[in-house]
Design an enzyme around this catalytic site. Sequence first.
Site, PDB file in Angstrom:
ATOM      1  N   CYS A  45       8.587 -13.909  26.714  1.00  0.00           N
ATOM      2  CA  CYS A  45       9.088 -15.263  26.833  1.00  0.00           C
ATOM      3  C   CYS A  45       7.799 -16.144  27.375  1.00  0.00           C
ATOM      4  O   CYS A  45       6.772 -15.536  27.324  1.00  0.00           O
ATOM      5  CB  CYS A  45      10.062 -15.065  28.012  1.00  0.00           C
ATOM      6  SG  CYS A  45       9.280 -14.644  29.682  1.00  0.00           S
ATOM      7  N   CYS A  48       5.314 -14.623  29.639  1.00  0.00           N
ATOM      8  CA  CYS A  48       4.520 -13.738  29.053  1.00  0.00           C
ATOM      9  C   CYS A  48       3.149 -14.407  28.496  1.00  0.00           C
ATOM     10  O   CYS A  48       2.153 -13.891  28.643  1.00  0.00           O
ATOM     11  CB  CYS A  48       5.297 -12.992  28.124  1.00  0.00           C
ATOM     12  SG  CYS A  48       6.471 -11.650  28.771  1.00  0.00           S
ATOM     13  N   ASP A 446      -5.212 -38.394  -3.717  1.00  0.00           N
ATOM     14  CA  ASP A 446      -6.455 -38.260  -4.436  1.00  0.00           C
ATOM     15  C   ASP A 446      -5.694 -38.103  -6.079  1.00  0.00           C
ATOM     16  O   ASP A 446      -4.707 -37.980  -6.253  1.00  0.00           O
ATOM     17  CB  ASP A 446      -7.291 -37.170  -4.117  1.00  0.00           C
ATOM     18  CG  ASP A 446      -8.535 -36.761  -5.110  1.00  0.00           C
ATOM     19  OD1 ASP A 446      -9.376 -37.807  -5.424  1.00  0.00           O
ATOM     20  OD2 ASP A 446      -8.444 -35.579  -5.698  1.00  0.00           O
ATOM     21  N   ASP A 626      -7.701 -32.725  -3.273  1.00  0.00           N
ATOM     22  CA  ASP A 626      -7.955 -31.439  -3.899  1.00  0.00           C
ATOM     23  C   ASP A 626      -9.592 -31.464  -4.071  1.00  0.00           C
ATOM     24  O   ASP A 626      -9.921 -32.331  -4.571  1.00  0.00           O
ATOM     25  CB  ASP A 626      -7.281 -31.139  -5.297  1.00  0.00           C
ATOM     26  CG  ASP A 626      -7.942 -30.098  -6.227  1.00  0.00           C
ATOM     27  OD1 ASP A 626      -8.722 -30.509  -7.159  1.00  0.00           O
ATOM     28  OD2 ASP A 626      -7.848 -28.931  -5.857  1.00  0.00           O
ATOM     29  N   ASP A 630     -12.808 -34.020  -1.027  1.00  0.00           N
ATOM     30  CA  ASP A 630     -11.801 -34.167  -0.484  1.00  0.00           C
ATOM     31  C   ASP A 630     -11.821 -33.800   1.199  1.00  0.00           C
ATOM     32  O   ASP A 630     -10.738 -34.253   1.811  1.00  0.00           O
ATOM     33  CB  ASP A 630     -10.523 -34.010  -1.235  1.00  0.00           C
ATOM     34  CG  ASP A 630     -10.164 -34.961  -2.210  1.00  0.00           C
ATOM     35  OD1 ASP A 630     -10.648 -35.993  -2.308  1.00  0.00           O
ATOM     36  OD2 ASP A 630      -9.893 -34.566  -3.283  1.00  0.00           O
TER      37      ASP A 630
END
Length: 748
Positions: A45, A48, A446, A626, A630
């Site tokens: 939880c 934790c 692009d 890509d 870029d």
Amino acid sequence: MTGCCPPADAAPPAGAPGDEEVRLASHAISPTLLQTHLSVPSAHCGACIAAIEKALLALPGVSAARLNLSTRRVAVQWRRDGPVPPFFKALRDAGYEATLFSFQEKEEDPEFTRLLRATAVAGFAAMNIMLLSVSVWSGADAGTRHAFHMISALLALPAIGYSGRIFFRSAWSALRRGRTNMDVPISIGILATLGLSLHDTLRNEPHAYFDAVVSLTFFLLIGRTLDHMMRRRARTAIVGLARIMPRGATVLSPSGERSYRELRDIAPGETVIVAAGERIPLDGIVQEGTAELDAAIVTGEAEPVAARPGEAVSAGMLNLSGALTIRVTHKAEDSFLAEMVRMMEAAEGSRSRYRRIADRAAGLYAPVIHTLAFAAFASWMAATGDWHRSLTVAVSVLIITCPCALGLAVPMVQVVAARRLFEQGIALKEGSALERLAQVDTVVFDKTGTLTRGELRLAGHTATGRDLAAAVALAARSHHPAARAIASLKGAPQPLAARNVVEHAGLGIEGEVYGIRYRLGRPSWALGGGSAPGGKTMSALSRQGAPAGMFAFADAPRADAKAAVDHLRSRNVSMEILSGDGEQAVTAVAQQVGITDFTSALLPADKVRRLEELRRLGRKALMVGDGLNDAPALAAAHVSMAPGTAAEVGRNAADLVFLNGALGAVPKALGIAHRAARLIRQNLGLAIVYNVLVVPLALAGQVTPLLAAVAMSLSSILVVANALRMPADGADWRTPSGSTPKLAEAMS
């Protein structure tokens, strides 16, 4: 309904891994940092998360630690130039067992087995005690009633002792370390109700609550078990990916001997043999053999791809025909498939603004609700003087106000959304990107390799003789689509040897061929200020700064580019193209796909400046790009996407990676992000409304401990079930006319 913290008497691991083993199991994420994945099966939880991350961050050399509750894995980043931090000792001192995580570890789930057994015992006891209670309710005389209460006590005590330890151990472990968690008030409620029942039985009072306390435990365990099952179901995409990875491979030694070894023992530079029907175990380069590969897990494409000597292959690809000899380039922890698994788990484990708010609210639960329960007890005592009634009301308040639904509201949606994205071939690198994606009102594309296939064809050239051979030699050293087109030119002279080759992002490549300096790339760069005739997509070749030839290219849009653009336009999303190609080429593609705003001949820095301008205008831009050039724009955008075939630096800079290369991934990702935003708002609303409705009832004494347990369990199950309503492709994404829904605006 999540539990927390490990048993107080949990035994430490038989032996912590040595420093060298930890280093070998880690992977580099920067020149100065290593990242190690630890498995912490007893984490449950928000408390934790805080305890584990705090313990690790306190260690010298540790710069970051993040726990993923869905997988119970913690990723720790630490300085590689220092000693290995004592991870396991720190976690053991905090009350948690930990081991090194391995992608090949078995998918056993002992926690589920413990929950199932505890639930079965509590259910058996609850049914039998309820039968005895019905007899008491039916009008049994005082002697029979007392006997039935005693029998109920004999059934309840061992049942609570066995099944309740799920809560008791967790609560005690937290308290002995000066912390509280969700199991503390639950344990107090169970023990207080059991104590009241024993008190009333020994005094031969007309009422006892053994049926309520055992049923309370039963319902709590049902809720926790269902929560565990739903979490496991939501992360099946990660489990499936991890299971695909082979456990070992056949290694070919320099002397020709073959041996089967575990993947983690195979180092880059070694050679492995992959027979037909086997999956490629590690990223590498084909040395010998030809075969067809099923690359769907990596690229999303259904058509088999050919593998020949010299070509790169990725872990997870399935060898359909022919034996391959492959030189390993990355160790198991750094393979493409391992990267996908890490991105999926990072998406589930990272915390967006909503999740941080929910975690803080859940963290305030214990002190606030203990104060509220004490106030309820004191108020009822002052009003009635009945300590028995006052304690019952306080117990009901403790149980019914557990913020389990609030704690699950955001992470469950995040986990399911990451899974839905992956089913569509989209890997999400962090959960906050999902929130940013839902805010997008502008998509920036692009051109080459994004809107187009990126498979440039050489339409013509003017280079001849040795100049043409030099161009082919330089092009062979680059992965740019234009360079690949030149390198594959048929009928070209025999390639020459190129030396001192340097590739300049967004500009081109230069090097020496027979001592002559050549440049190949953007005309304005290669020719020192010249331009491409007619603004076509062209590359120029220069010899010692003088023109030596021009290369013209043709490229076609992706088959689904126009459909993706039309889909985005129907959702009132603005679009534009930022490209480094010539004006004529960009204009042609823009007209074909239907985008009216575009800019050509841009350098990488120009794209970044345009994205910053959009940000100043208050726009939230998604950059889809890509390639190496870029990467700066992908990092500068509000959120970014790159295809799985992009350069590694581009994939690392992007927030999302779509594996199949189809642009339909963009509207699908936006649809899932908007749907996730809606489900998060619904879940937070459900959690808040639940508490607003039930807390006054509990304080007014209108809720018994049994009803409190049922209500609390149902609220958590409702939140998790609502998260699982996420559609597979975000198809129900709806945008009001003239506006784009934004997560931040919707919450204000």
